[in-house]
Design a protein around this motif. Structure first.
Motif, PDB file in Angstrom:
ATOM      1  N   ALA A  35       0.848  -1.190   0.000  1.00 13.27           N
ATOM      2  CA  ALA A  35       0.000   0.000   0.000  1.00 13.27           C
ATOM      3  C   ALA A  35       0.883   1.239   0.000  1.00 13.27           C
ATOM      4  N   PRO A  36       0.478   2.294  -0.691  1.00  9.46           N
ATOM      5  CA  PRO A  36       1.276   3.532  -0.673  1.00  9.46           C
ATOM      6  C   PRO A  36       1.298   4.131   0.719  1.00  9.46           C
ATOM      7  N   SER A  37       2.357   4.879   1.028  1.00 10.33           N
ATOM      8  CA  SER A  37       2.527   5.419   2.373  1.00 10.33           C
ATOM      9  C   SER A  37       2.178   6.897   2.475  1.00 10.33           C
ATOM     10  N   PHE A  38       2.281   7.638   1.381  1.00  7.47           N
ATOM     11  CA  PHE A  38       1.957   9.063   1.383  1.00  7.47           C
ATOM     12  C   PHE A  38       0.947   9.343   0.283  1.00  7.47           C
ATOM     13  N   ASP A  39      -0.040  10.169   0.614  1.00  9.91           N
ATOM     14  CA  ASP A  39      -1.068  10.516  -0.369  1.00  9.91           C
ATOM     15  C   ASP A  39      -1.262  12.035  -0.411  1.00  9.91           C
ATOM     16  N   LYS A  40      -0.250  12.721  -0.965  1.00  9.46           N
ATOM     17  CA  LYS A  40      -0.293  14.175  -1.157  1.00  9.46           C
ATOM     18  C   LYS A  40      -0.687  14.916   0.130  1.00  9.46           C
ATOM     19  N   PRO A  41       0.170  14.886   1.146  1.00 11.32           N
ATOM     20  CA  PRO A  41      -0.174  15.558   2.404  1.00 11.32           C
ATOM     21  C   PRO A  41      -0.447  17.050   2.245  1.00 11.32           C
ATOM     22  N   TRP A  42       0.151  17.684   1.237  1.00 15.66           N
ATOM     23  CA  TRP A  42      -0.036  19.121   1.028  1.00 15.66           C
ATOM     24  C   TRP A  42      -1.455  19.465   0.562  1.00 15.66           C
ATOM     25  N   LEU A  43      -2.267  18.455   0.250  1.00 14.85           N
ATOM     26  CA  LEU A  43      -3.652  18.687  -0.149  1.00 14.85           C
ATOM     27  C   LEU A  43      -4.634  18.367   0.978  1.00 14.85           C
ATOM     28  N   SER A  44      -4.148  18.268   2.204  1.00 13.80           N
ATOM     29  CA  SER A  44      -5.009  17.943   3.339  1.00 13.80           C
ATOM     30  C   SER A  44      -6.019  19.069   3.585  1.00 13.80           C
ATOM     31  N   THR A  45      -7.225  18.687   3.941  1.00 12.28           N
ATOM     32  CA  THR A  45      -8.286  19.658   4.204  1.00 12.28           C
ATOM     33  C   THR A  45      -8.556  19.841   5.698  1.00 12.28           C
ATOM     34  N   SER A  46      -7.839  19.107   6.551  1.00 13.94           N
ATOM     35  CA  SER A  46      -7.975  19.234   7.995  1.00 13.94           C
ATOM     36  C   SER A  46      -6.797  18.529   8.656  1.00 13.94           C
ATOM     37  N   PHE A  47      -6.625  18.773   9.952  1.00 14.27           N
ATOM     38  CA  PHE A  47      -5.568  18.074  10.690  1.00 14.27           C
ATOM     39  C   PHE A  47      -5.829  16.567  10.712  1.00 14.27           C
ATOM     40  N   ALA A  48      -7.096  16.179  10.864  1.00 14.78           N
ATOM     41  CA  ALA A  48      -7.432  14.755  10.859  1.00 14.78           C
ATOM     42  C   ALA A  48      -7.137  14.136   9.500  1.00 14.78           C
ATOM     43  N   ASP A  49      -7.439  14.848   8.444  1.00 17.81           N
ATOM     44  CA  ASP A  49      -7.146  14.356   7.099  1.00 17.81           C
ATOM     45  C   ASP A  49      -5.643  14.210   6.900  1.00 17.81           C
ATOM     46  N   TYR A  50      -4.885  15.155   7.430  1.00 16.89           N
ATOM     47  CA  TYR A  50      -3.423  15.130   7.283  1.00 16.89           C
ATOM     48  C   TYR A  50      -2.807  13.922   7.986  1.00 16.89           C
ATOM     49  N   TRP A  51      -3.162  13.740   9.275  1.00 19.28           N
ATOM     50  CA  TRP A  51      -2.489  12.712  10.060  1.00 19.28           C
ATOM     51  C   TRP A  51      -3.030  11.314   9.821  1.00 19.28           C
ATOM     52  N   SER A  52      -4.294  11.166   9.505  1.00 17.98           N
ATOM     53  CA  SER A  52      -4.870   9.819   9.433  1.00 17.98           C
ATOM     54  C   SER A  52      -5.040   9.300   8.016  1.00 17.98           C
ATOM     55  N   ARG A  53      -5.043  10.167   7.008  1.00 19.14           N
ATOM     56  CA  ARG A  53      -5.327   9.689   5.652  1.00 19.14           C
ATOM     57  C   ARG A  53      -4.294  10.098   4.607  1.00 19.14           C
ATOM     58  N   ARG A  54      -3.275  10.880   5.011  1.00 24.37           N
ATOM     59  CA  ARG A  54      -2.325  11.339   3.998  1.00 24.37           C
ATOM     60  C   ARG A  54      -0.862  11.224   4.435  1.00 24.37           C
ATOM     61  N   TRP A  55      -0.544  11.489   5.685  1.00 27.55           N
ATOM     62  CA  TRP A  55       0.858  11.545   6.109  1.00 27.55           C
ATOM     63  C   TRP A  55       1.332  10.194   6.621  1.00 27.55           C
ATOM     64  N   ASN A  56       2.368   9.649   5.996  1.00 28.85           N
ATOM     65  CA  ASN A  56       3.081   8.447   6.444  1.00 28.85           C
ATOM     66  C   ASN A  56       2.124   7.369   6.959  1.00 28.85           C
ATOM     67  N   LEU A  57       1.320   6.848   6.057  1.00 29.38           N
ATOM     68  CA  LEU A  57       0.267   5.908   6.419  1.00 29.38           C
ATOM     69  C   LEU A  57       0.809   4.574   6.928  1.00 29.38           C
ATOM     70  N   THR A  58       2.018   4.222   6.525  1.00 29.84           N
ATOM     71  CA  THR A  58       2.618   2.987   7.025  1.00 29.84           C
ATOM     72  C   THR A  58       2.882   3.084   8.525  1.00 29.84           C
ATOM     73  N   VAL A  59       3.493   4.189   8.950  1.00 29.74           N
ATOM     74  CA  VAL A  59       3.741   4.401  10.377  1.00 29.74           C
ATOM     75  C   VAL A  59       2.422   4.574  11.114  1.00 29.74           C
ATOM     76  N   THR A  60       1.465   5.268  10.487  1.00 24.16           N
ATOM     77  CA  THR A  60       0.147   5.443  11.101  1.00 24.16           C
ATOM     78  C   THR A  60      -0.510   4.102  11.377  1.00 24.16           C
ATOM     79  N   TYR A  61      -0.405   3.171  10.431  1.00 28.65           N
ATOM     80  CA  TYR A  61      -0.977   1.838  10.598  1.00 28.65           C
ATOM     81  C   TYR A  61      -0.357   1.122  11.798  1.00 28.65           C
ATOM     82  N   MET A  62       0.971   1.160  11.903  1.00 24.20           N
ATOM     83  CA  MET A  62       1.643   0.460  12.989  1.00 24.20           C
ATOM     84  C   MET A  62       1.349   1.116  14.338  1.00 24.20           C
ATOM     85  N   LEU A  63       1.257   2.449  14.379  1.00 25.76           N
ATOM     86  CA  LEU A  63       0.885   3.115  15.627  1.00 25.76           C
ATOM     87  C   LEU A  63      -0.539   2.753  16.028  1.00 25.76           C
TER      88      LEU A  63
END
Length: 387
Positions: free
Chosen positions: A125-153
């Motif tokens: 699965a891809p790990s980053f999904d254009k974090p600069w296009l986030s529409t909220s802090f929740a969108d940034y951290w949970s759906r766009r920024w470093n999703l591999t690390v997010t999954y393990m956390l």
């Protein structure tokens, strides 16, 4: 690798999932264990969404990962050149820092995904999904920024706090059941051959015909209430599972919504959502979210110390404040919806980027400047053969 082993020890993560293709292939199993990637079949993001919920341009094949790696590498070089331009305002300078960091880490993970897919046949699965296009802090951290690390956390910190236990309920129940079965078998007197060969009694035949089994199975047939949880946004949504077919479960590897092998039934038991009030559930989600960011802050403190030799509280504070910010953000969004008000997407993207940099300016990128970290990194880049 350590995170994968720790998750597996607690019965969580991709290595603990049942009926997944990499479990029967030593080469694929080694790739999932060794590389910092999450197989697409096991990957879950916010609210239990799969990879398909990411943007349509997210890489999924070896060629697309390689293309993404090349584009992000070029973009990171351009962003780094802009970041050191002295004429820029400090906030814009730090925004280019953030863009360079996103593109650099995205390129590194894309290359790992490329190697994993090409050499080992694992579909990552891809790990980053254009974090600069986030529409909220929740969108940034949970759906766009470093999703591999997010999954393990999520599987190592968030889920155990939400469930109130390290080991998922179904794993613990299965282990206890196996031990009790072995103990009962060792104490049961041996039957004579005639008795052992005797036909089943009426109750046993009825159980066999009706398919009654004392052991719970993965993917229960009875309708259950499942709970989908997010790694960072902490959103927990109850949904109706309805009737499941065991054939559907075995058709492909389908993890539970929380990203571990826990079945919906066990997770419902573990969280005791029926006995918890709305306020208690909210506090549990906030505690899980805060614990996740606090752990990330401690890890980044170690990174900062390794890079600079300095001990400072700034990076820990940066990550620790994210949970309260997201809680306030959720309240404001809910209030805005009640008033039928919604920001236009371009404005939401601008505000999210602006507020992220405002928070990161004194707590994240500021320490990078006064500690000399960014200067040292840029000097090393300019002195490298590639530059």
């Amino acid at each position: 690798m350590l995170a994968q082993v720790a998750a597996y020890a607690f019965g969580r993560g991709p290595l603990a999932l049942k009926d997944c293709p990499w479990l029967g292939d030593l080469k694929k199993f080694g790739a999932v264990l060794s590389f910092p990637v999450i197989p697409k079949a096991a990957f879950k993001i916010s609210k239990g969404s799969s990879v398909d919920s990411l943007s349509s341009t997210a890489p999924t094949t070896p060629s697309s990962f390689l293309y993404s790696y090349c584009c992000k590498s070029a973009g990171a070089a351009a962003a780094a050149a802009m970041a050191i331009w002295p004429a820029l305002p400090i906030l814009l300078n730090h925004w280019f820092y953030a863009l360079c960091l996103s593109l650099s880490l995205g390129a590194i993970w894309d290359f790992w995904c490329f190697m994993t897919a090409l050499w080992f046949g694992v579909e990552p699965a891809p790990s980053f999904d254009k974090p600069w296009l986030s529409t909220s802090f929740a969108d940034y951290w949970s759906r766009r920024w470093n999703l591999t690390v997010t999954y393990m956390l999520r599987v190592l910190i968030y889920e155990p706090v939400m469930e109130g236990r390290l080991v998922p309920a179904d794993v613990a129940d299965s282990s206890a059941e196996q031990h009790s079965s072995k103990a009962a078998g060792s104490l049961r007197p041996s039957q004579p051959p005639a008795a052992a060969a005797a036909p089943a009694g009426p109750e046993e035949e009825a159980s066999a015909v009706n398919g009654i089994d004392s052991k719970p199975t993965f993917g229960a047939v009875a309708p259950t209430s499942t709970i989908d949880i997010s790694a960072t946004a902490g959103a927990v949504t109850a949904t109706s599972n309805g009737h499941h077919s065991s054939a559907d479960t075995l058709k492909k590897c389908t993890p539970a919504a929380n990203g571990s092998q826990s079945d919906a039934v066990s997770y419902t038991k573990a969280s005791s959502s029926g006995s918890m009030t709305k306020k208690q559930r909210l506090l549990r989600r906030l505690a899980a979210l805060q614990a996740t960011f606090a752990f990330s802050g401690i890890w980044h403190l170690l990174i900062f110390y390794y890079a600079t030799g300095l001990v400072t509280w700034h990076w820990f504070a940066f990550f620790s404040v994210q949970a309260p910010i997201m809680a306030v953000e959720a309240i404001l969004i809910k209030y805005a919806k009640s008033k039928n008000f919604a920001l236009k997407r371009p404005l939401a993207i601008f505000l999210t980027n602006f507020l992220l940099i405002v928070v990161a300016n004194p707590l994240f990128f500021g320490p990078c400047d006064w500690s000399g970290m960014c200067t040292a990194i840029w000097s090393n880049v300019k002195g490298s053969p590639v530059a």
